[in-house]
Design a protein around this motif. Structure first.
Motif, PDB file in Angstrom:
ATOM      1  N   ASP A  98       0.993  -1.190   0.166  1.00 18.22           N
ATOM      2  CA  ASP A  98       0.064  -0.199  -0.019  1.00 18.22           C
ATOM      3  C   ASP A  98       0.996   1.374   0.024  1.00 18.22           C
ATOM      4  OD1 ASP A  98      -2.375  -1.592   0.068  1.00 18.22           O
ATOM      5  OD2 ASP A  98      -2.837  -1.418   2.206  1.00 18.22           O
ATOM      6  N   TYR A  99       2.111   1.252   0.869  1.00 17.62           N
ATOM      7  CA  TYR A  99       2.796   2.258   0.726  1.00 17.62           C
ATOM      8  C   TYR A  99       3.546   2.494  -0.387  1.00 17.62           C
ATOM      9  CZ  TYR A  99       6.512   5.532   2.213  1.00 17.62           C
ATOM     10  OH  TYR A  99       7.558   6.565   2.154  1.00 17.62           O
ATOM     11  N   ALA A 100       3.956   1.418  -1.281  1.00 17.64           N
ATOM     12  CA  ALA A 100       4.670   1.630  -2.388  1.00 17.64           C
ATOM     13  C   ALA A 100       3.716   2.386  -3.417  1.00 17.64           C
ATOM     14  CB  ALA A 100       5.088   0.230  -2.697  1.00 17.64           C
ATOM     15  N   LYS A 101       2.522   1.778  -3.378  1.00 19.84           N
ATOM     16  CA  LYS A 101       1.667   2.375  -4.517  1.00 19.84           C
ATOM     17  C   LYS A 101       0.997   3.717  -4.189  1.00 19.84           C
ATOM     18  CE  LYS A 101       0.270  -2.369  -5.815  1.00 19.84           C
ATOM     19  NZ  LYS A 101      -0.941  -3.277  -5.741  1.00 19.84           N
ATOM     20  N   SER A 102       0.721   3.626  -3.016  1.00 17.02           N
ATOM     21  CA  SER A 102      -0.125   5.239  -2.658  1.00 17.02           C
ATOM     22  C   SER A 102       0.901   6.262  -2.164  1.00 17.02           C
ATOM     23  CB  SER A 102      -1.200   4.945  -1.332  1.00 17.02           C
ATOM     24  OG  SER A 102      -0.576   4.653  -0.202  1.00 17.02           O
ATOM     25  N   GLY A 103       1.868   5.894  -1.468  1.00  8.38           N
ATOM     26  CA  GLY A 103       2.832   6.670  -1.008  1.00  8.38           C
ATOM     27  C   GLY A 103       4.105   7.265  -1.828  1.00  8.38           C
ATOM     28  N   LEU A 104       4.519   6.231  -2.805  1.00  7.08           N
ATOM     29  CA  LEU A 104       5.519   6.390  -3.527  1.00  7.08           C
ATOM     30  C   LEU A 104       5.172   6.182  -4.978  1.00  7.08           C
ATOM     31  CD1 LEU A 104       8.251   4.274  -1.766  1.00  7.08           C
ATOM     32  CD2 LEU A 104       7.802   6.795  -1.546  1.00  7.08           C
ATOM     33  N   ALA A 105       4.039   6.165  -5.460  1.00  3.63           N
ATOM     34  CA  ALA A 105       3.404   6.040  -6.947  1.00  3.63           C
ATOM     35  C   ALA A 105       4.144   5.050  -7.627  1.00  3.63           C
ATOM     36  CB  ALA A 105       3.392   7.543  -7.105  1.00  3.63           C
ATOM     37  N   PHE A 106       4.367   3.767  -6.999  1.00  2.00           N
ATOM     38  CA  PHE A 106       5.191   2.864  -7.663  1.00  2.00           C
ATOM     39  C   PHE A 106       4.010   2.102  -8.296  1.00  2.00           C
ATOM     40  CE2 PHE A 106       6.550  -1.706  -7.797  1.00  2.00           C
ATOM     41  CZ  PHE A 106       7.871  -1.414  -8.544  1.00  2.00           C
ATOM     42  N   ASP A 107       4.156   1.867  -9.916  1.00  2.00           N
ATOM     43  CA  ASP A 107       3.406   1.224 -10.642  1.00  2.00           C
ATOM     44  C   ASP A 107       3.938  -0.023 -11.351  1.00  2.00           C
ATOM     45  OD1 ASP A 107       5.100   2.373 -12.208  1.00  2.00           O
ATOM     46  OD2 ASP A 107       3.742   3.572 -13.654  1.00  2.00           O
TER      47      ASP A 107
END
Length: 201
Positions: A98-107
């Protein structure tokens, strides 16, 4: 005056020792990362996280995992978040993802292993996700990552031959904490054999 100088020298020595030991651990049991790899796996190990969001250590591990992705294999890289539930909360793997996607915009490609409660279980449970990886990186604090690499070597020496360095050690990062991390690392790594601590050519 002399006492202050002695304390200062001891402090600098402790910082240098912690830096050196963490750097050494980050380079143990890993091979050469040069050359293109079609399939790269970056395994990010979770830390105890009873909160509903990723804690400070898990957030740092996620950032270290993402920066460990090699530019020459970015499209063929999968990031594997590994960690089960602490208490009644959500699994560490889910919180990190969740942090990777929402916090760091990792796609990029993300895989989850959300059952593990120990480092041995982390490695055991991610093995099926590593079978076709040409290059494997394990991300955590250096001592913990070394322990995980040693466990992979015990379980699957063929996969351990594909281990390369992750970007989870940088000079000066965590500098003040590194002496404590070094002391804790010495304690946690006490069960490793001499050949499991070596720096590979």
């Amino acid at each position: 005056m002399r006492r202050r100088s002695g304390v200062a020298v001891a402090g600098v020595a402790a910082l240098a020792w912690g830096e050196w030991l963490n750097r050494r651990w980050s380079r143990a049991l890993v091979g050469n990362s040069e050359g293109a790899a079609e399939a790269e796996a970056v395994v990010v190990l979770g830390f105890r996280n009873p909160r509903a969001t990723a804690n400070f250590i898990n957030r740092w591990r996620v950032r270290a995992g993402i920066r460990s992705i090699a530019a020459d294999s970015a499209r063929g890289t999968r990031v594997i978040f590994s960690g089960g539930t602490a208490g009644s909360g959500r699994a560490e793997a889910l919180l990190m993802a969740d942090y990777a996607k929402s916090g760091l915009a990792f796609d990029g490609t993300v895989l989850l292993e959300d059952r593990s409660r120990t480092t041995w279980e982390n490695i055991t449970n991610v093995i099926p996700l590593l079978e076709d990886a040409d290059r494997i990186k394990i991300v955590s604090q250096p001592a913990h990552a070394l322990k995980a690499r040693a466990y992979l070597r015990r379980r699957r020496p063929d996969l351990a031959e594909r281990l390369v360095r992750a970007d989870d050690y940088r000079p000066g990062e965590w500098m003040v904490a590194k002496p404590l991390l070094a002391l804790y690392g010495l304690w946690t790594l006490r069960g490793l054999k001499t050949d499991e601590r070596k720096i590979l050519p």
